[in-house]
Design a protein around this motif. Sequence first.
Motif, short mmCIF file in Angstrom:
data_model
loop_
_atom_site.label_atom_id
_atom_site.label_comp_id
_atom_site.label_asym_id
_atom_site.label_seq_id
_atom_site.Cartn_x
_atom_site.Cartn_y
_atom_site.Cartn_z
N ALA A 173 62.93 -30.06 24.16
CA ALA A 173 61.84 -29.14 24.50
C ALA A 173 61.01 -28.78 23.26
CB ALA A 173 62.40 -27.88 25.15
N LYS A 174 61.66 -28.53 22.15
CA LYS A 174 60.93 -28.17 20.93
C LYS A 174 60.16 -29.35 20.36
CE LYS A 174 63.57 -24.16 19.65
NZ LYS A 174 64.20 -23.40 18.58
N ILE A 175 60.73 -30.54 20.47
CA ILE A 175 60.05 -31.75 20.00
C ILE A 175 58.77 -31.97 20.81
CG2 ILE A 175 60.23 -34.27 19.86
CD1 ILE A 175 61.88 -32.58 17.73
N VAL A 176 58.89 -31.90 22.12
CA VAL A 176 57.73 -32.09 23.00
C VAL A 176 56.69 -31.01 22.74
CG1 VAL A 176 56.98 -32.06 25.41
CG2 VAL A 176 59.03 -33.36 24.75
N GLU A 177 57.13 -29.78 22.57
CA GLU A 177 56.19 -28.67 22.35
C GLU A 177 55.43 -28.81 21.03
OE1 GLU A 177 53.95 -25.43 23.28
OE2 GLU A 177 55.36 -26.46 24.59
N VAL A 178 56.13 -29.16 19.94
CA VAL A 178 55.43 -29.27 18.67
C VAL A 178 54.45 -30.44 18.70
CG1 VAL A 178 57.07 -30.69 17.32
CG2 VAL A 178 55.70 -28.97 16.17
N ALA A 179 54.83 -31.53 19.34
CA ALA A 179 53.90 -32.66 19.46
C ALA A 179 52.66 -32.25 20.25
CB ALA A 179 54.59 -33.85 20.12
N ASN A 180 52.87 -31.55 21.35
CA ASN A 180 51.73 -31.09 22.15
C ASN A 180 50.84 -30.13 21.37
OD1 ASN A 180 51.63 -32.37 24.72
ND2 ASN A 180 53.50 -31.28 25.29
N LYS A 181 51.42 -29.25 20.59
CA LYS A 181 50.62 -28.31 19.77
C LYS A 181 49.71 -29.09 18.81
CE LYS A 181 52.26 -24.14 20.82
NZ LYS A 181 51.45 -23.15 21.49
N VAL A 182 50.27 -30.09 18.16
CA VAL A 182 49.47 -30.89 17.23
C VAL A 182 48.33 -31.57 17.96
CG1 VAL A 182 49.46 -32.88 15.66
CG2 VAL A 182 51.36 -31.23 15.57
N PHE A 183 48.65 -32.28 19.03
CA PHE A 183 47.61 -33.04 19.73
C PHE A 183 46.57 -32.12 20.37
CE2 PHE A 183 51.12 -36.24 19.84
CZ PHE A 183 50.52 -37.11 18.95
N ASP A 184 46.99 -30.98 20.92
CA ASP A 184 46.05 -30.04 21.53
C ASP A 184 45.04 -29.50 20.52
OD1 ASP A 184 47.27 -30.37 23.99
OD2 ASP A 184 48.30 -28.43 23.96
N ASN A 185 45.48 -29.37 19.27
CA ASN A 185 44.60 -28.80 18.25
C ASN A 185 43.87 -29.84 17.41
OD1 ASN A 185 44.91 -25.72 18.15
ND2 ASN A 185 46.99 -26.47 18.44
N GLU A 186 44.42 -31.02 17.28
CA GLU A 186 43.85 -32.01 16.36
C GLU A 186 42.98 -33.05 17.06
OE1 GLU A 186 43.99 -31.67 13.12
OE2 GLU A 186 45.39 -29.98 13.21
N ILE A 187 43.38 -33.53 18.22
CA ILE A 187 42.56 -34.48 18.96
C ILE A 187 42.60 -34.10 20.43
CG2 ILE A 187 42.79 -36.43 17.36
CD1 ILE A 187 44.90 -37.62 19.22
N LYS A 188 41.48 -34.15 21.05
CA LYS A 188 41.38 -33.76 22.45
C LYS A 188 41.21 -35.00 23.31
CE LYS A 188 40.75 -29.18 21.64
NZ LYS A 188 41.80 -28.70 20.83
N VAL A 189 42.27 -35.78 23.41
CA VAL A 189 42.23 -36.98 24.25
C VAL A 189 43.43 -36.97 25.17
CG1 VAL A 189 41.02 -38.36 22.51
CG2 VAL A 189 43.50 -38.43 22.62
N ASP A 190 43.27 -37.62 26.29
CA ASP A 190 44.39 -37.83 27.18
C ASP A 190 45.09 -39.11 26.76
OD1 ASP A 190 44.03 -35.59 28.80
OD2 ASP A 190 42.54 -36.63 30.03
N GLY A 191 46.37 -39.15 26.97
CA GLY A 191 47.11 -40.35 26.64
C GLY A 191 48.59 -40.10 26.70
N VAL A 192 49.32 -41.00 26.09
CA VAL A 192 50.77 -40.95 26.08
C VAL A 192 51.27 -41.21 24.66
CG1 VAL A 192 52.88 -42.06 26.95
CG2 VAL A 192 50.89 -41.82 28.46
#
Length: 141
Positions: A17-36
């Motif tokens: 859960a923490k791994i997924v959350e920190v990755a999402n925080k980075v992507f939400d703030n650094e690049i605004k793209v959809d993907g996997v």
Amino acid sequence: MRINYFNDTDFPRLPKAKIVEVANKVFDNEIKVDGVVNVIFVKDEVIKEINTEYLSHECETDVISFIIDDEPFLGEIYISAETAEKQANEYGVSLTNELMRLTAHGALHLCGYDDGTEADKEAMHKLENKYISDLEKWSKE
């Protein structure tokens, strides 16, 4: 961003859960793209093989990131859980903290950050700290 989590190690409980959350925080703030993005925990021997084959470095490392495709965005972050455990002990932090830092580091690379110079390393380290501390604050609320 959809984050997939894979544990190909002998570590039975990694903080998904923490791994997924920190990755999402980075992507939400650094690049605004959809993907996997696939976050894949591996053993030292596997990350050494990846490092040798794709980067021509014949050694273990802690984290390696690859952009597989730009459209739609597809990336992979490989993290050596064994090396993370060694580094956590060396730095006097928890394994969870070190895994979150390595996840943030790999995600920042996928967002275009580089750590080729000391200034770049320092900038990435500050961002890693920001995302980890943001998550730690969020999880306490």
